[in-house]
Design an enzyme around this catalytic site. Structure first.
Site, PDB file in Angstrom:
ATOM      1  CB  SER A  11      -0.952   0.000   1.186  1.00 41.25           C
ATOM      2  OG  SER A  11      -0.262  -0.261   2.399  1.00 41.25           O
TER       3      SER A  11
ATOM      4  CG  HIS B 243      -3.570  -0.834  -2.218  1.00 40.43           C
ATOM      5  ND1 HIS B 243      -3.919   0.497  -2.241  1.00 40.43           N
ATOM      6  CD2 HIS B 243      -3.503  -1.178  -0.910  1.00 40.43           C
ATOM      7  CE1 HIS B 243      -4.042   0.942  -1.008  1.00 40.43           C
ATOM      8  NE2 HIS B 243      -3.789  -0.058  -0.167  1.00 40.43           N
TER       9      HIS B 243
ATOM     10  CE  LYS C 253      -7.292   0.281   0.295  1.00 38.61           C
ATOM     11  NZ  LYS C 253      -7.317   1.212   1.411  1.00 38.61           N
TER      12      LYS C 253
HETATM   13  C1  LIG Z   1      -3.367  -3.612   2.021  1.00 37.70           C
HETATM   14  C2  LIG Z   1      -4.576  -3.203   2.796  1.00 37.70           C
HETATM   15  N1  LIG Z   1      -5.283  -4.141   3.441  1.00 37.70           N
HETATM   16  C3  LIG Z   1      -6.377  -3.819   4.157  1.00 37.70           C
HETATM   17  C4  LIG Z   1      -6.797  -2.531   4.267  1.00 37.70           C
HETATM   18  C5  LIG Z   1      -7.993  -2.219   5.113  1.00 37.70           C
HETATM   19  O1  LIG Z   1      -9.086  -1.911   4.305  1.00 37.70           O
HETATM   20  P1  LIG Z   1     -10.204  -0.848   4.693  1.00 37.70           P
HETATM   21  O2  LIG Z   1      -9.556   0.500   4.789  1.00 37.70           O
HETATM   22  O3  LIG Z   1     -11.155  -0.950   3.561  1.00 37.70           O
HETATM   23  O4  LIG Z   1     -10.782  -1.268   5.999  1.00 37.70           O
HETATM   24  C6  LIG Z   1      -6.120  -1.521   3.583  1.00 37.70           C
HETATM   25  C7  LIG Z   1      -6.558  -0.113   3.606  1.00 37.70           C
HETATM   26  O5  LIG Z   1      -6.362   0.654   4.456  1.00 37.70           O
HETATM   27  C8  LIG Z   1      -4.961  -1.862   2.864  1.00 37.70           C
HETATM   28  O6  LIG Z   1      -4.235  -0.921   2.270  1.00 37.70           O
END
Ligand SMILES: Cc1ncc(COP(=O)(O)O)c(C=O)c1O
Length: 416
Positions: free
Chosen positions: A188, A216, A247
């Site tokens: 990320s 992502h 996203k």
């Molecule tokens: C790689 C990754 N996994 C999980 C999440 C968690 O997702 P969410 O923000 O939709 O709860 C995110 C985002 O913040 C992320 O970048």
């Protein structure tokens, strides 16, 4: 006398940095958005080019996605006021789960209220004390939190280092518990891609299950835009895939895709799934609307535009001399272009000063400081969307150039 737990709120390790940054008005957190967020957004009184989001395909403002969110709102109301398990499962949950499963080629999908909850609810339910979870050191925080909750043993390995992964698995094999490898498909903050050719091979050789977080990767990579597994052509070798709606899917929520028996186990046993409210109808409607756009012929055009924009911004920043890392590549050398283009800076204070200079010139980027990245590896995280035009990106590049030419006069050092 026992310690007053509130004392620690007045002397934690980030306090000095945050209060200095507040004092100098360079704190990059909690800045107020005042409009709909597209390729540009009104932030604290001015329109700024938005290079700080995850709206990769630009679908948060798409009329079909807005329409699908409105339809769900009109049909089901503003909220479901309860857990999916009892009275919070709507027909659009079923539709979303079925269409995601079909698109991903998975037996079943389970939708959670957030992506964070999906990682927590899957890993913490599947894994137990005595098991081993082997994670890339750059995995998302939700994965590390999930392992802590499961009480399994955490074995992190150096970022994208297959030899270290193999070594960690060799150690884990000496123990009796189960083994799960968890990696982000696209990282990320760094924007690079897990070496899924190597990882799937090692997992097979060592008899470990594999979970790939495609937060992502979805809407970004692969011939169908289904993620890093799609780009590598190894979807069939990944046991579980996690995704989020926050996203490319232009909404909020998350999911786990995998074998029917595992999904049913999670449906019945996962505490982060059961003991939280279902996502709001408008979020579910928007995610379903966005999924349908991605799966249409137009989805592939959006993906193409996203990659072109990412290459354009990357080349522009690199030409100006910013420290931009090379994209990852498939074993045949094909570059894996992602919309995340980090500009490596180093010290936290330098990063926030550069961030503020860009902000003042009308460009919004994200800043990753410790603990989002290791100490001393602060970066400006830029990300493009399919909705950016060359004019938007040209404007952003011109401001990056202006900041670069004034770096000497900007005081990048932390005030003493
Ligand atoms: C790689 C990754 N996994 C999980 C999440 C968690 O997702 P969410 O923000 O939709 O709860 C995110 C985002 O913040 C992320 O970048």
């Amino acid at each position: 006398v026992s310690e007053d737990v509130f004392d620690r709120t007045r002397r934690h390790d980030r306090l000095e940095f945050v209060s200095l940054a507040r004092q100098h008005d360079v704190l990059p957190y909690f800045r107020r958005l005042e409009s709909i967020v597209g390729p540009t957004a009104e932030i604290e009184g001015s329109e700024r080019v938005m290079l700080g989001g995850n709206n990769y395909l630009g679908l948060t403002t798409d009329r079909r996605v807005l329409g699908a969110a409105r339809d769900a709102l009109d049909r089901y109301g503003t909220g479901v006021t309860g857990s999916r398990t009892l009275h919070g499962t709507l027909r659009i949950h079923d539709e979303l789960e079925q269409e995601l499963a079909e698109w991903l080629g998975a037996e079943e999908v389970l939708v959670f209220s957030t992506g964070y909850g999906a990682n927590l609810g899957c890993i913490a339910t599947l894994m137990r004390p005595g098991d081993n979870v082997i994670c890339d050191a750059a995995d998302h925080a939700s994965i590390f939190d999930a392992v802590a909750m499961s009480q399994a043993r955490m074995r992190p390995f150096r970022h994208n280092d297959i030899k270290r992964l193999d070594l960690a698995l060799e150690m884990a094999q000496r123990e009796e518990g189960g083994m799960l490898v968890v990696v982000d498909g696209v990282f990320s903050m760094e924007g690079d891609v897990a070496d899924l050719a190597g990882i799937t091979q090692v997992c097979r050789d060592r008899g470990a299950r594999l979970l790939v977080d495609e937060a992502h990767g979805i809407g970004v990579l692969g011939p169908r835009g289904a993620g890093a597994g799609d780009a590598y052509g190894v979807e069939g070798q990944i046991d579980l895939r996690m995704g989020t709606f926050s996203k490319s899917l232009a909404s909020c929520g998350g999911f786990i895709a995998g074998p029917a028996a595992v999904i049913d186990f999670l449906r019945l046993q996962s505490r982060p799934f059961m003991f939280t409210a279902s996502g709001v109808p408008a979020s579910l409607g928007a995610a379903l609307g966005a999924l349908r756009v991605i799966r249409s012929a137009e989805g592939l055009q959006l993906l193409g535009r996203l990659r072109d924009n990412a290459m354009y911004l990357r080349a522009g920043l690199s030409d100006q001399g910013w420290n931009v890392s090379e994209p990852s590549a498939l074993p045949d050398g094909t570059a894996l272009i992602t919309p995340i283009i980090p500009v490596l800076v180093g010290k936290d204070w330098e990063a926030v000063r550069l961030w503020k200079a860009l902000f003042d010139l009308g460009v919004y980027v994200n800043v990753a400081l410790y603990p989002a990245v290791p100490r001393g590896q602060a970066l400006l995280r830029t990300s493009v969307t399919a909705a950016h035009t060359r004019e938007h990106l040209g404007r952003a590049l011109a401001e990056f150039a202006a900041v670069r030419s004034t770096v000497e006069t900007l005081s990048l050092k932390a005030p003493t």
